[in-house]
Design a protein around this motif. Structure first.
Motif, PDB file in Angstrom:
ATOM      1  N   THR A  60      12.650  -1.725   4.883  1.00 15.15           N
ATOM      2  CA  THR A  60      13.920  -1.050   5.158  1.00 15.15           C
ATOM      3  C   THR A  60      13.672   0.258   5.917  1.00 15.15           C
ATOM      4  O   THR A  60      14.432   0.620   6.824  1.00 15.15           O
ATOM      5  N   SER A 152       6.587  -1.583  -7.221  1.00 14.46           N
ATOM      6  CA  SER A 152       7.905  -1.571  -6.581  1.00 14.46           C
ATOM      7  C   SER A 152       8.609  -2.933  -6.758  1.00 14.46           C
ATOM      8  O   SER A 152       9.797  -2.995  -7.069  1.00 14.46           O
ATOM      9  N   PHE A 156      12.055  -3.808  -8.692  1.00 14.96           N
ATOM     10  CA  PHE A 156      13.090  -4.483  -7.889  1.00 14.96           C
ATOM     11  C   PHE A 156      13.515  -5.795  -8.577  1.00 14.96           C
ATOM     12  O   PHE A 156      14.697  -6.143  -8.583  1.00 14.96           O
ATOM     13  N   MET A 246      17.375   8.788   3.552  1.00 10.72           N
ATOM     14  CA  MET A 246      17.724   7.355   3.423  1.00 10.72           C
ATOM     15  C   MET A 246      18.266   7.033   2.028  1.00 10.72           C
ATOM     16  O   MET A 246      19.116   6.166   1.867  1.00 10.72           O
ATOM     17  N   MET A 270      16.042   2.652  -3.571  1.00  7.08           N
ATOM     18  CA  MET A 270      15.227   3.774  -3.095  1.00  7.08           C
ATOM     19  C   MET A 270      14.706   4.454  -4.359  1.00  7.08           C
ATOM     20  O   MET A 270      15.352   5.360  -4.895  1.00  7.08           O
ATOM     21  N   ARG A 271      13.576   4.031  -4.825  1.00  4.98           N
ATOM     22  CA  ARG A 271      13.115   4.387  -6.178  1.00  4.98           C
ATOM     23  C   ARG A 271      12.265   5.660  -6.162  1.00  4.98           C
ATOM     24  O   ARG A 271      12.699   6.713  -6.607  1.00  4.98           O
ATOM     25  N   LYS A 272      11.034   5.597  -5.659  1.00  4.16           N
ATOM     26  CA  LYS A 272      10.142   6.773  -5.631  1.00  4.16           C
ATOM     27  C   LYS A 272       9.695   7.084  -4.205  1.00  4.16           C
ATOM     28  O   LYS A 272       9.567   8.231  -3.835  1.00  4.16           O
ATOM     29  N   GLY A 273       9.350   6.024  -3.462  1.00  8.73           N
ATOM     30  CA  GLY A 273       8.909   6.215  -2.075  1.00  8.73           C
ATOM     31  C   GLY A 273       7.621   7.011  -1.957  1.00  8.73           C
ATOM     32  O   GLY A 273       7.448   7.769  -1.009  1.00  8.73           O
TER      33      GLY A 273
HETATM   34  S1  PPS Z   1      12.480  -5.068   0.495  1.00 12.16           S
HETATM   35  O1  PPS Z   1      13.465  -5.336  -0.577  1.00 12.16           O
HETATM   36  O2  PPS Z   1      11.308  -5.943   0.368  1.00 12.16           O
HETATM   37  O3  PPS Z   1      13.054  -5.130   1.832  1.00 12.16           O
HETATM   38  O4  PPS Z   1      11.975  -3.592   0.188  1.00 12.16           O
HETATM   39  P1  PPS Z   1      11.223  -2.631   1.212  1.00 12.16           P
HETATM   40  O5  PPS Z   1      12.228  -1.940   2.035  1.00 12.16           O
HETATM   41  O6  PPS Z   1      10.123  -3.343   1.888  1.00 12.16           O
HETATM   42  O7  PPS Z   1      10.507  -1.601   0.245  1.00 12.16           O
HETATM   43  C1  PPS Z   1      11.208  -0.739  -0.612  1.00 12.16           C
HETATM   44  C2  PPS Z   1      10.238   0.345  -0.968  1.00 12.16           C
HETATM   45  O8  PPS Z   1      10.127   1.255   0.168  1.00 12.16           O
HETATM   46  C3  PPS Z   1      10.527   2.546  -0.235  1.00 12.16           C
HETATM   47  N1  PPS Z   1      11.169   3.248   0.880  1.00 12.16           N
HETATM   48  C4  PPS Z   1      10.667   4.359   1.441  1.00 12.16           C
HETATM   49  N2  PPS Z   1       9.533   5.047   1.194  1.00 12.16           N
HETATM   50  C5  PPS Z   1       9.308   6.149   1.939  1.00 12.16           C
HETATM   51  N3  PPS Z   1      10.172   6.614   2.881  1.00 12.16           N
HETATM   52  C6  PPS Z   1      11.318   5.946   3.155  1.00 12.16           C
HETATM   53  N4  PPS Z   1      12.150   6.411   4.086  1.00 12.16           N
HETATM   54  C7  PPS Z   1      11.600   4.756   2.415  1.00 12.16           C
HETATM   55  N5  PPS Z   1      12.621   3.862   2.417  1.00 12.16           N
HETATM   56  C8  PPS Z   1      12.335   2.955   1.478  1.00 12.16           C
HETATM   57  C9  PPS Z   1      11.458   2.295  -1.413  1.00 12.16           C
HETATM   58  O9  PPS Z   1      11.663   3.465  -2.157  1.00 12.16           O
HETATM   59  C10 PPS Z   1      10.695   1.214  -2.142  1.00 12.16           C
HETATM   60  O10 PPS Z   1       9.500   1.699  -2.739  1.00 12.16           O
HETATM   61  P2  PPS Z   1       9.382   2.237  -4.236  1.00 12.16           P
HETATM   62  O11 PPS Z   1       7.926   2.449  -4.469  1.00 12.16           O
HETATM   63  O12 PPS Z   1       9.972   1.212  -5.144  1.00 12.16           O
HETATM   64  O13 PPS Z   1      10.128   3.541  -4.252  1.00 12.16           O
END
Ligand code: PPS
Length: 309
Positions: A60, A152, A156, A246, A270-273
């Motif tokens: 995403t 993650s 999810f 985001m 958008m959990r921890k990133g």
């Molecule tokens: S999916 O459902 O497979 O399409 O999910 P995907 O988008 O691949 O992954 C979601 C994880 O990406 C984190 N995320 C981000 N991290 C850093 N910066 C930005 N901008 C960002 N956007 C989405 C999202 O938080 C999920 O990771 P976790 O570790 O669960 O937070």
């Protein structure tokens, strides 16, 4: 069932967890396996751009970066629709009440979409519809270290009613190591796509690199897409696609879906990133077992990951 009734159900009732079924040795939802031919026969075009990832690897985020690039940093244009409507998820088919959401018939949406299209897939490389290879479509692949992907994906699977119940984290770690999760083995996925880039235009990126230095990684995407943007626009893209921005963007954070499909009160999309969050989840014993197994599965590849930055 009428559309009104389906919408009513979607808003008010829990979606049942999906049945699963293997296709070519890969675990998928039953509806995807039963309709596999439709996906396999998908017609890619030379000007398609495909964003390919193992689930939870930063899809995403990359979609938002690419959309911002394609729209020359115009935030309003990037808010024209949900991320899943802007970039159809070609390997997603669903039925019943979920069909009322655009998210699920991603394949149909992709077929109808005018070119140039930007598409999303989680397919392992050997399952990619062959037309992507024959049409020479550009592909951006994003990989994320296994432990953070696992954590993650676990959270999810708890909040997303379209994924099987993950059980306890202990149980989920075993399933993940054995590739018994939807879209299959993380290990085969990242290695398969790594090898494919030798023969096809694939930009292979890493989540950890994007987090460490978004400017450098966005510049790689710009070069790959043969685009040039002013420094000011580049900085705007970095800001707009940061985790904190985001997280508040309903067109990117999946909060427009009903709670009967994704319940963000269980765990937000958008959990921890953050690279390294796995350390808050794995016990020492789980980590040792995982590392030992990891070495065996990744033997012989030049591909390496950072599990923290
Ligand atoms: S999916 O459902 O497979 O399409 O999910 P995907 O988008 O691949 O992954 C979601 C994880 O990406 C984190 N995320 C981000 N991290 C850093 N910066 C930005 N901008 C960002 N956007 C989405 C999202 O938080 C999920 O990771 P976790 O570790 O669960 O937070």
């Amino acid at each position: 069932m009428s559309l009104e009734k389906m919408k009513d159900l979607q808003l008010n009732e829990e979606s049942p967890k999906p049945e699963t079924k293997e296709i070519n040795g890969i675990l998928m939802t039953k509806i995807i396996s039963d309709n596999w031919d439709k996906i396999w026969n998908f017609q890619a075009k030379p000007d398609d751009l495909l964003i390919a990832t193992y689930a939870k690897a930063g899809t995403t985020w990359t979609q938002e970066i690419v959309d911002m690039i394609q729209n020359d940093g115009n935030v309003e244009k990037c808010q024209r629709a949900n991320t899943f409507d802007r970039h159809p998820f070609i390997d997603h088919i669903a039925e019943g009440i979920c069909m009322t959401s655009h998210y699920f018939p991603g394949l149909d949406l992709a077929i109808k979409m005018p070119s140039p299209r930007t598409l999303k897939t989680h397919l392992p490389v050997q399952m990619l519809p062959p037309s992507f290879w024959t049409q020479n479509s550009k592909i951006i692949y994003v990989a994320r270290n296994a432990k953070d992907c696992l954590v993650s994906y676990y959270h999810f699977s708890r909040m997303n009613k379209m994924l099987p119940d993950p059980g306890t984290l202990e149980e989920y770690i075993e399933e993940f190591m054995n590739g018994r999760v939807l879209w299959g083995s993380w290990y085969d996925h990242v290695k398969g796509w790594w090898d494919a880039k030798e023969k096809h235009p694939i930009l292979y990126l890493f989540y950890e690199d994007m987090k460490e230095n978004p400017k450098r990684e966005i510049q790689k995407i710009l070069k790959f897409l043969e685009k040039d943007l002013a420094e000011e626009t580049l900085n705007k893209i970095i800001y707009h696609t940061s985790f904190d921005i985001m997280k508040e963007n309903p067109m990117a954070n999946y909060t427009t879906l009903p709670t009967s499909i994704m319940d963000h009160s269980i765990s937000p999309f958008m959990r921890k990133g953050m690279p390294g969050d796995w350390k808050n989840h794995f016990t020492v014993a789980q980590n040792e077992k995982f590392d030992e197994d990891y070495k065996k599965k990744m033997i012989g590849t030049t591909l390496t990951f950072r599990t923290e930055i």
